[in-house]
Scaffold this active site. Structure first.
Site, PDB file in Angstrom:
ATOM      1  N   TRP A 187       0.863  -1.178   0.000  1.00 34.85           N
ATOM      2  CA  TRP A 187       0.000   0.000   0.000  1.00 34.85           C
ATOM      3  C   TRP A 187       0.898   1.227   0.000  1.00 34.85           C
ATOM      4  O   TRP A 187       1.885   1.281   0.751  1.00 34.85           O
ATOM      5  CB  TRP A 187      -0.918   0.053   1.225  1.00 34.85           C
ATOM      6  N   GLU A 228      -2.892  -3.044  -2.725  1.00 34.30           N
ATOM      7  CA  GLU A 228      -4.026  -2.474  -1.989  1.00 34.30           C
ATOM      8  C   GLU A 228      -4.440  -1.103  -2.519  1.00 34.30           C
ATOM      9  O   GLU A 228      -3.618  -0.187  -2.618  1.00 34.30           O
ATOM     10  CB  GLU A 228      -3.662  -2.367  -0.501  1.00 34.30           C
ATOM     11  N   LYS A 230      -7.154   2.394  -2.582  1.00 37.87           N
ATOM     12  CA  LYS A 230      -7.835   3.302  -1.669  1.00 37.87           C
ATOM     13  C   LYS A 230      -8.566   4.361  -2.479  1.00 37.87           C
ATOM     14  O   LYS A 230      -8.110   4.757  -3.555  1.00 37.87           O
ATOM     15  CB  LYS A 230      -6.841   3.959  -0.708  1.00 37.87           C
ATOM     16  N   ASP A 261      -9.709  -3.344   1.493  1.00 36.51           N
ATOM     17  CA  ASP A 261      -9.792  -2.814   2.851  1.00 36.51           C
ATOM     18  C   ASP A 261     -11.191  -2.247   3.053  1.00 36.51           C
ATOM     19  O   ASP A 261     -11.648  -1.407   2.278  1.00 36.51           O
ATOM     20  CB  ASP A 261      -8.737  -1.729   3.054  1.00 36.51           C
ATOM     21  N   HIS A 264     -11.627   1.601   2.837  1.00 32.44           N
ATOM     22  CA  HIS A 264     -10.958   2.345   1.772  1.00 32.44           C
ATOM     23  C   HIS A 264     -11.868   2.755   0.630  1.00 32.44           C
ATOM     24  O   HIS A 264     -11.384   3.147  -0.431  1.00 32.44           O
ATOM     25  CB  HIS A 264      -9.787   1.527   1.208  1.00 32.44           C
ATOM     26  N   HIS A 288      -8.507  -6.636   4.358  1.00 32.83           N
ATOM     27  CA  HIS A 288      -8.147  -5.887   5.545  1.00 32.83           C
ATOM     28  C   HIS A 288      -9.462  -5.489   6.203  1.00 32.83           C
ATOM     29  O   HIS A 288     -10.178  -4.626   5.714  1.00 32.83           O
ATOM     30  CB  HIS A 288      -7.309  -4.660   5.200  1.00 32.83           C
ATOM     31  N   ASP A 296     -13.446   8.401   7.944  1.00 25.07           N
ATOM     32  CA  ASP A 296     -12.288   7.754   8.551  1.00 25.07           C
ATOM     33  C   ASP A 296     -12.400   6.240   8.430  1.00 25.07           C
ATOM     34  O   ASP A 296     -13.476   5.673   8.630  1.00 25.07           O
ATOM     35  CB  ASP A 296     -12.190   8.148  10.023  1.00 25.07           C
ATOM     36  N   ASP A 298     -10.434   3.642   9.944  1.00 26.77           N
ATOM     37  CA  ASP A 298      -9.667   2.738  10.796  1.00 26.77           C
ATOM     38  C   ASP A 298     -10.203   2.603  12.212  1.00 26.77           C
ATOM     39  O   ASP A 298      -9.460   2.628  13.187  1.00 26.77           O
ATOM     40  CB  ASP A 298      -8.200   3.183  10.828  1.00 26.77           C
ATOM     41  N   ASP A 328      -7.002  -4.351  10.169  1.00 27.04           N
ATOM     42  CA  ASP A 328      -6.256  -3.114   9.886  1.00 27.04           C
ATOM     43  C   ASP A 328      -7.016  -1.932  10.456  1.00 27.04           C
ATOM     44  O   ASP A 328      -7.930  -1.397   9.825  1.00 27.04           O
ATOM     45  CB  ASP A 328      -6.034  -2.940   8.384  1.00 27.04           C
TER      46      ASP A 328
END
Length: 420
Positions: A187, A228, A230, A261, A264, A288, A296, A298, A328
């Protein structure tokens, strides 16, 4: 919770599921094969152990300052061990390159070697863990302007190409020594806060860099590459070089795994809907597991609708052996070890529910166009006693069941992390 209560609840659950033709013991055995990769960066807020490098850049931002974060490799490993002791099953640890055991020496990213990760391998052998690995293309002076493998400067691109090649070789050796394929994920933070005119240039640069990186032909029995994507990040709100379309195209064209992810993508976009499509064109995928909240990406993983949908999609597609699952997220606003345990247990619970789904009856309804019956059974399945099965699974593994793990983490905080 007492063993007698757990066993009684489990026997009732077995009987209930048997009414749908579901073998609970088989579902437990299948879930036990799910080896989840714990991300090392939750325990220390993505700081790592490079000499003189404690500034986060490249869109990496950790919120909160809860006491007790890991400050050394020993503390980080102890925290991971504690989390593992509260999670049933055998799992993996996911390392980023900035977590090398550098012994206080300044080692630049294009100079890292397997020797800087040998102590991690030795620790993993001792504990019975397997390891995964990631190139670290952020929090460095050569990524400060937001570009790495796609940079306009050929020298900077070459620096990061060398870094990633070295990381792939390290991952390969990890796989060799531990006897388990090491997943190496790429990434990069490349992108722009404001408008970019020549997007094509940056994406061509990224493609060329990846082509150079993959000129080194690794052993697929020891290491697997994944790339990866995003949608956007902090500091790259207007343009991300490595978009989903870019990596989907590159991955399919070059037979590479694609990393999805959960945080993402657009807030109204879900990765559960992408899994069955990608599996038609790529041999395997990497997940992930994260939790996006508005912009956001995460937040600590919880048992929400999307996590359940991800697990359902994989199990319904009979693809558990083609999907690698890692966590993640990085949350410094709560106990970091508790965040690990919540996240992994939630992921396990989602997969267990999916494995306990009355799929034969649901498929029969679907084939026969019985849409009311299908929807009704999907709803009823949500309240079947899957939690009793999970508690029993924990009990058979000698792991604290249900909410009892909370007091274990509180005790560790009192005795260990609060004294840091």
């Amino acid at each position: 919770m007492k063993t007698e209560q757990i066993n009684q609840a489990f026997e009732y659950a077995k009987t209930r599921y048997a009414g749908f033709g579901i073998d609970v013991e088989k579902a437990i055995a299948d879930m036990d094969k799910l080896s989840i990769s714990l991300h090392c960066w939750q325990a220390d807020d993505v700081t790592g152990f490079e000499a003189g490098n404690d500034e986060l850049t490249g869109g990496i931002q950790v919120t909160g300052n809860y006491p007790g974060k890991a400050r050394t490799i020993a503390e980080l490993r102890a925290d991971i061990d504690k989390a593992m002791s509260l999670i049933p099953g055998e799992h993996r640890v996911n390392l980023h390159a900035l977590y090398g055991d550098f012994g206080g020496e300044k080692v630049d990213r294009d100079q890292i070697e397997i020797k800087h990760f040998q102590s991690w391998i030795d620790w993993a052998k001792e504990k019975g863990y397997k390891l995964d690995f990631n190139a670290t293309c952020f929090s460095h002076e050569k990524s400060a302007d937001g570009f790495t493998l796609s940079h306009r400067d050929p020298a900077i691109r070459q620096f990061w190409v060398e870094h990633v090649i070295r990381c792939r070789k390290i991952a390969e050796e990890i796989g060799r020594q531990l006897g388990s394929k090491c997943i190496h994920n790429i990434w990069i933070p490349d992108g722009s806060k404001d408008l970019i005119v020549d997007r094509s240039l940056y994406r061509q640069n990224l493609k060329n860099s990846l082509d150079n990186i993959f000129e080194y032909k690794s052993n697929d029995e020891l290491m697997l590459d994944s790339i990866e994507c995003k949608l956007f990040g902090i500091g790259s709100e207007s343009f991300v070089v490595g978009s989903h379309e870019f990596y989907m195209g590159y991955g399919i064209a070059n037979n590479k795994m694609i990393t999805l992810d959960a945080g993402h993508f657009h807030p109204t976009e879900v990765i559960s809907d992408k899994i069955s499509s990608l599996l038609l064109f790529t041999p395997e995928i990497l997940l992930h597991v994260s939790r996006g909240v508005r912009w956001d990406s995460d937040h600590v993983v919880i048992l929400n609708d999307e996590l359940q949908a991800i697990a359902q999609e994989i199990i319904r597609a009979k693809a558990l052996d083609r999907v690698h699952v890692g966590l993640d997220f990085f949350d410094a606003s709560i106990n970091r070890i508790g965040a690990y345990v919540i996240g992994v247990r939630a992921t396990q619970k989602a997969f267990l529910q999916a494995l306990l789904e009355p799929s034969a009856q649901l498929n029969s309804y679907e084939v026969n166009g019985q849409n009311f019956e299908r929807l009704a059974l999907l709803e009823e399945a949500k309240s079947l006693p899957w939690a009793a099965v999970y508690d029993y699974y924990c009990s058979t593994k000698g792991i604290t069941p249900a909410e009892d793990y909370i007091s274990d983490i509180q005790e560790y905080e009192r005795n260990v992390t609060s004294k840091r």
